[in-house]
Design a protein around this motif. Structure first.
Motif, PDB file in Angstrom:
ATOM      1  N   THR A   1       6.338  -1.479   4.660  1.00  0.00           N
ATOM      2  CA  THR A   1       6.094  -1.497   6.058  1.00  0.00           C
ATOM      3  C   THR A   1       5.365  -2.637   6.116  1.00  0.00           C
ATOM      4  OG1 THR A   1       6.371   0.935   6.329  1.00  0.00           O
ATOM      5  CG2 THR A   1       5.607  -0.387   8.144  1.00  0.00           C
ATOM      6  N   THR A   2       5.766  -3.668   7.229  1.00  0.00           N
ATOM      7  CA  THR A   2       5.035  -4.859   7.375  1.00  0.00           C
ATOM      8  C   THR A   2       5.453  -5.083   8.791  1.00  0.00           C
ATOM      9  OG1 THR A   2       6.762  -6.350   6.636  1.00  0.00           O
ATOM     10  CG2 THR A   2       5.095  -5.607   4.986  1.00  0.00           C
ATOM     11  N   GLY A   3       4.875  -6.164   9.365  1.00  0.00           N
ATOM     12  CA  GLY A   3       5.082  -6.922  10.614  1.00  0.00           C
ATOM     13  C   GLY A   3       4.978  -5.998  11.653  1.00  0.00           C
ATOM     14  N   GLY A   4       4.209  -4.922  11.791  1.00  0.00           N
ATOM     15  CA  GLY A   4       4.101  -3.883  13.213  1.00  0.00           C
ATOM     16  C   GLY A   4       5.307  -2.699  13.146  1.00  0.00           C
ATOM     17  N   ALA A   5       6.095  -2.765  12.121  1.00  0.00           N
ATOM     18  CA  ALA A   5       7.096  -1.791  12.111  1.00  0.00           C
ATOM     19  C   ALA A   5       6.561  -0.266  11.981  1.00  0.00           C
ATOM     20  CB  ALA A   5       8.126  -2.090  10.986  1.00  0.00           C
ATOM     21  N   VAL A   6       7.659   0.558  12.200  1.00  0.00           N
ATOM     22  CA  VAL A   6       7.109   2.036  12.235  1.00  0.00           C
ATOM     23  C   VAL A   6       7.926   2.696  10.912  1.00  0.00           C
ATOM     24  CG1 VAL A   6       7.512   4.243  13.165  1.00  0.00           C
ATOM     25  CG2 VAL A   6       6.736   2.138  14.569  1.00  0.00           C
ATOM     26  N   MET A   7       7.466   3.397  10.045  1.00  0.00           N
ATOM     27  CA  MET A   7       8.097   4.034   9.020  1.00  0.00           C
ATOM     28  C   MET A   7       7.743   5.309   8.860  1.00  0.00           C
ATOM     29  SD  MET A   7       9.851   3.836   5.975  1.00  0.00           S
ATOM     30  CE  MET A   7       9.895   2.143   5.467  1.00  0.00           C
ATOM     31  N   ASN A   8       8.658   6.260   9.226  1.00  0.00           N
ATOM     32  CA  ASN A   8       8.697   7.851   9.205  1.00  0.00           C
ATOM     33  C   ASN A   8       9.171   8.573   7.876  1.00  0.00           C
ATOM     34  OD1 ASN A   8       7.419   8.128  11.743  1.00  0.00           O
ATOM     35  ND2 ASN A   8       9.001   7.566  12.612  1.00  0.00           N
ATOM     36  N   ALA A   9       8.514   9.149   7.162  1.00  0.00           N
ATOM     37  CA  ALA A   9       9.339   9.874   5.697  1.00  0.00           C
ATOM     38  C   ALA A   9       9.080  11.360   5.701  1.00  0.00           C
ATOM     39  CB  ALA A   9       8.655   9.068   4.610  1.00  0.00           C
ATOM     40  N   GLU A  10       9.865  11.934   5.477  1.00  0.00           N
ATOM     41  CA  GLU A  10       9.573  13.338   5.261  1.00  0.00           C
ATOM     42  C   GLU A  10      10.563  13.965   3.997  1.00  0.00           C
ATOM     43  OE1 GLU A  10      11.153  15.674   8.785  1.00  0.00           O
ATOM     44  OE2 GLU A  10      10.243  14.330  10.068  1.00  0.00           O
ATOM     45  N   ASN A  11       9.554  14.575   3.319  1.00  0.00           N
ATOM     46  CA  ASN A  11       9.996  15.299   2.037  1.00  0.00           C
ATOM     47  C   ASN A  11      10.758  14.441   1.042  1.00  0.00           C
ATOM     48  OD1 ASN A  11       9.102  17.877   2.906  1.00  0.00           O
ATOM     49  ND2 ASN A  11      10.988  18.134   4.254  1.00  0.00           N
ATOM     50  N   LEU A  12      10.122  13.431   0.648  1.00  0.00           N
ATOM     51  CA  LEU A  12      10.734  12.245  -0.161  1.00  0.00           C
ATOM     52  C   LEU A  12       9.978  12.534  -1.678  1.00  0.00           C
ATOM     53  CD1 LEU A  12      10.328   9.024   1.727  1.00  0.00           C
ATOM     54  CD2 LEU A  12      12.208  10.700   1.843  1.00  0.00           C
ATOM     55  N   ASN A  13      10.874  12.289  -2.611  1.00  0.00           N
ATOM     56  CA  ASN A  13      10.290  12.190  -4.083  1.00  0.00           C
ATOM     57  C   ASN A  13      10.353  10.782  -4.684  1.00  0.00           C
ATOM     58  OD1 ASN A  13      10.007  12.464  -6.727  1.00  0.00           O
ATOM     59  ND2 ASN A  13      10.798  14.337  -7.036  1.00  0.00           N
ATOM     60  N   ILE A  14       9.018  10.323  -4.523  1.00  0.00           N
ATOM     61  CA  ILE A  14       9.093   8.612  -4.894  1.00  0.00           C
ATOM     62  C   ILE A  14       8.232   8.506  -6.352  1.00  0.00           C
ATOM     63  CG2 ILE A  14       8.392   6.175  -4.251  1.00  0.00           C
ATOM     64  CD1 ILE A  14       8.562   7.105  -1.459  1.00  0.00           C
ATOM     65  N   THR A  15       9.146   7.898  -7.211  1.00  0.00           N
ATOM     66  CA  THR A  15       8.361   7.524  -8.627  1.00  0.00           C
ATOM     67  C   THR A  15       8.519   5.847  -8.627  1.00  0.00           C
ATOM     68  OG1 THR A  15       8.942   9.492  -9.451  1.00  0.00           O
ATOM     69  CG2 THR A  15       8.368   7.762 -10.763  1.00  0.00           C
ATOM     70  N   THR A  16       7.316   5.311  -9.078  1.00  0.00           N
ATOM     71  CA  THR A  16       7.293   3.771  -9.182  1.00  0.00           C
ATOM     72  C   THR A  16       6.927   3.711 -10.532  1.00  0.00           C
ATOM     73  OG1 THR A  16       5.474   3.100  -8.268  1.00  0.00           O
ATOM     74  CG2 THR A  16       7.288   3.444  -6.888  1.00  0.00           C
ATOM     75  N   SER A  17       7.392   2.760 -11.404  1.00  0.00           N
ATOM     76  CA  SER A  17       6.768   2.470 -12.758  1.00  0.00           C
ATOM     77  C   SER A  17       6.479   1.046 -12.913  1.00  0.00           C
ATOM     78  CB  SER A  17       7.856   3.096 -13.865  1.00  0.00           C
ATOM     79  OG  SER A  17       9.030   2.249 -13.493  1.00  0.00           O
ATOM     80  N   GLY A  18       6.662   0.230 -12.129  1.00  0.00           N
ATOM     81  CA  GLY A  18       6.351  -1.181 -12.223  1.00  0.00           C
ATOM     82  C   GLY A  18       4.823  -1.319 -11.806  1.00  0.00           C
ATOM     83  N   ASN A  19       4.263  -2.660 -12.129  1.00  0.00           N
ATOM     84  CA  ASN A  19       2.960  -2.978 -11.749  1.00  0.00           C
ATOM     85  C   ASN A  19       3.050  -3.452 -10.392  1.00  0.00           C
ATOM     86  OD1 ASN A  19       2.258  -2.661 -14.311  1.00  0.00           O
ATOM     87  ND2 ASN A  19       2.405  -4.927 -15.106  1.00  0.00           N
ATOM     88  N   SER A  20       1.972  -3.512  -9.606  1.00  0.00           N
ATOM     89  CA  SER A  20       1.825  -3.727  -8.037  1.00  0.00           C
ATOM     90  C   SER A  20       2.871  -3.020  -7.459  1.00  0.00           C
ATOM     91  CB  SER A  20       1.976  -5.106  -7.923  1.00  0.00           C
ATOM     92  OG  SER A  20       0.675  -5.868  -8.584  1.00  0.00           O
ATOM     93  N   SER A  21       3.106  -1.817  -7.635  1.00  0.00           N
ATOM     94  CA  SER A  21       4.374  -1.054  -7.029  1.00  0.00           C
ATOM     95  C   SER A  21       4.079   0.079  -6.249  1.00  0.00           C
ATOM     96  CB  SER A  21       5.283  -0.720  -7.905  1.00  0.00           C
ATOM     97  OG  SER A  21       6.004  -2.010  -8.621  1.00  0.00           O
ATOM     98  N   ALA A  22       2.938   0.206  -5.246  1.00  0.00           N
ATOM     99  CA  ALA A  22       2.703   1.516  -4.840  1.00  0.00           C
ATOM    100  C   ALA A  22       3.773   2.208  -4.077  1.00  0.00           C
ATOM    101  CB  ALA A  22       1.605   1.071  -3.565  1.00  0.00           C
ATOM    102  N   ALA A  23       3.545   3.570  -3.906  1.00  0.00           N
ATOM    103  CA  ALA A  23       4.716   4.356  -3.653  1.00  0.00           C
ATOM    104  C   ALA A  23       4.910   4.289  -1.965  1.00  0.00           C
ATOM    105  CB  ALA A  23       4.523   5.645  -4.181  1.00  0.00           C
ATOM    106  N   ILE A  24       3.776   4.227  -1.524  1.00  0.00           N
ATOM    107  CA  ILE A  24       3.675   4.048  -0.173  1.00  0.00           C
ATOM    108  C   ILE A  24       2.785   2.726   0.393  1.00  0.00           C
ATOM    109  CG2 ILE A  24       2.997   5.159   2.119  1.00  0.00           C
ATOM    110  CD1 ILE A  24       2.767   7.755   0.766  1.00  0.00           C
ATOM    111  N   ARG A  25       3.712   1.587   0.509  1.00  0.00           N
ATOM    112  CA  ARG A  25       3.044   0.512   0.504  1.00  0.00           C
ATOM    113  C   ARG A  25       3.221  -0.308   2.044  1.00  0.00           C
ATOM    114  NH1 ARG A  25       5.467  -4.359  -3.491  1.00  0.00           N
ATOM    115  NH2 ARG A  25       4.077  -5.782  -3.459  1.00  0.00           N
ATOM    116  N   SER A  26       2.328  -1.010   2.260  1.00  0.00           N
ATOM    117  CA  SER A  26       2.351  -2.134   3.339  1.00  0.00           C
ATOM    118  C   SER A  26       1.824  -3.612   2.872  1.00  0.00           C
ATOM    119  CB  SER A  26       1.613  -1.305   4.577  1.00  0.00           C
ATOM    120  OG  SER A  26       0.251  -1.333   4.099  1.00  0.00           O
ATOM    121  N   ASP A  27       2.029  -4.242   3.957  1.00  0.00           N
ATOM    122  CA  ASP A  27       1.628  -5.844   3.619  1.00  0.00           C
ATOM    123  C   ASP A  27       1.431  -6.248   5.053  1.00  0.00           C
ATOM    124  OD1 ASP A  27       1.190  -8.210   2.424  1.00  0.00           O
ATOM    125  OD2 ASP A  27       2.527  -7.856   0.908  1.00  0.00           O
ATOM    126  N   ARG A  28       1.444  -7.886   5.108  1.00  0.00           N
ATOM    127  CA  ARG A  28       0.908  -8.476   6.004  1.00  0.00           C
ATOM    128  C   ARG A  28       1.324  -8.038   7.241  1.00  0.00           C
ATOM    129  NH1 ARG A  28       0.048 -14.849   5.178  1.00  0.00           N
ATOM    130  NH2 ARG A  28      -0.906 -13.874   3.307  1.00  0.00           N
TER     131      ARG A  28
END
Length: 227
Positions: free
Chosen positions: A31-58
């Motif tokens: 999520t970036t730039g002032g957007a909205v993210m709504n998440a329910e009952n997700l199953n998230i797996t990340t295996s790479g570097n710099s890869s947060a499951a729940i992530r935001s930026d500028r």
């Protein structure tokens, strides 16, 4: 990233979904730039570097996550990387190489009845000698505005496998803890460390913390360096 929300007026809603990413810099939900993210009952797996499951930026935004499981394996991949206002309810969060939660700049993370396990055992940079479950800082990269940050935990549990529970550097923050079970399995780790590191200007880059605890057991030292 798997699902990307950008810009004010943009909203994404995800429910009952499985997300897996394997590349570097490949977050689960972003999520970036002032957007909205709504998440329910997700199953998230990340295996790479710099890869947060729940992530935001500028530009940040507002993220609300309810239920589900969120798991990261890579270096520099906390379960939550916040340059936004992120709230997680009734979920299971696990990091196996990085911090569990990172808050940068004038942003926040609120955990309500969340089960968080963090094993920060690899370094993403050489700017700090410490390992921790929750890191609150300001990198000065321009990704996050400077100002008061916040971390809140209401109920739930936090289990740390390596290093300190909280580390605050080069920013001002409010930490609020209410009836959470907090366990540090590293006998050499401290509860809270406010200290200088490689971010910010030398001599003025310590951590300033207001810690508020309600019905809360605190086990471990609280350290502040000379900065």
């Amino acid at each position: 990233n798997a699902v990307f929300s950008y810009g004010e007026g943009t909203a994404v809603t995800l429910r009952d979904s499985v997300i897996e990413t394997s590349g570097n810099c490949s977050g689960g939900i972003m999520t970036t730039g002032g957007a909205v993210m709504n998440a329910e009952n997700l199953n998230i797996t990340t295996s790479g570097n710099s890869s947060a499951a729940i992530r935001s930026d500028r530009g940040g935004g507002t993220v609300t996550v309810t239920g589900g499981t969120y798991y990261t394996e890579g270096k520099g991949s906390p379960v939550i990387y916040s340059t936004a206002d992120i709230t997680v309810n009734d979920a299971v969060l696990t990091s196996t190489a990085s911090q569990g939660v990172v808050v940068e700049g004038k942003n926040s993370v609120t955990l309500n009845n969340v089960e968080l396990t963090a094993d920060n055992n690899t370094k993403n940079s050489g700017k700090s000698e410490y390992y921790q479950a929750v890191m609150i800082y300001q990198s000065m990269s321009g990704d996050a505005a400077e100002g008061l940050s916040a971390f809140s935990m209401n109920g739930g549990s936090l289990t740390n496998l390596n290093g300190d529970i909280f580390f605050v550097n080069n920013t001002v923050t409010d930490i609020s803890l209410n009836n959470a079970v907090i366990m540090n399995e590293d006998e050499n780790g401290v509860f809270l460390r406010a200290a200088a590191a490689g971010w910010g200007s030398e001599g003025s880059n310590g951590g300033q913390v207001t810690l508020t605890a309600s019905n809360q057991k605190i086990d471990g030292d609280i350290l502040a360096d000379s900065v």
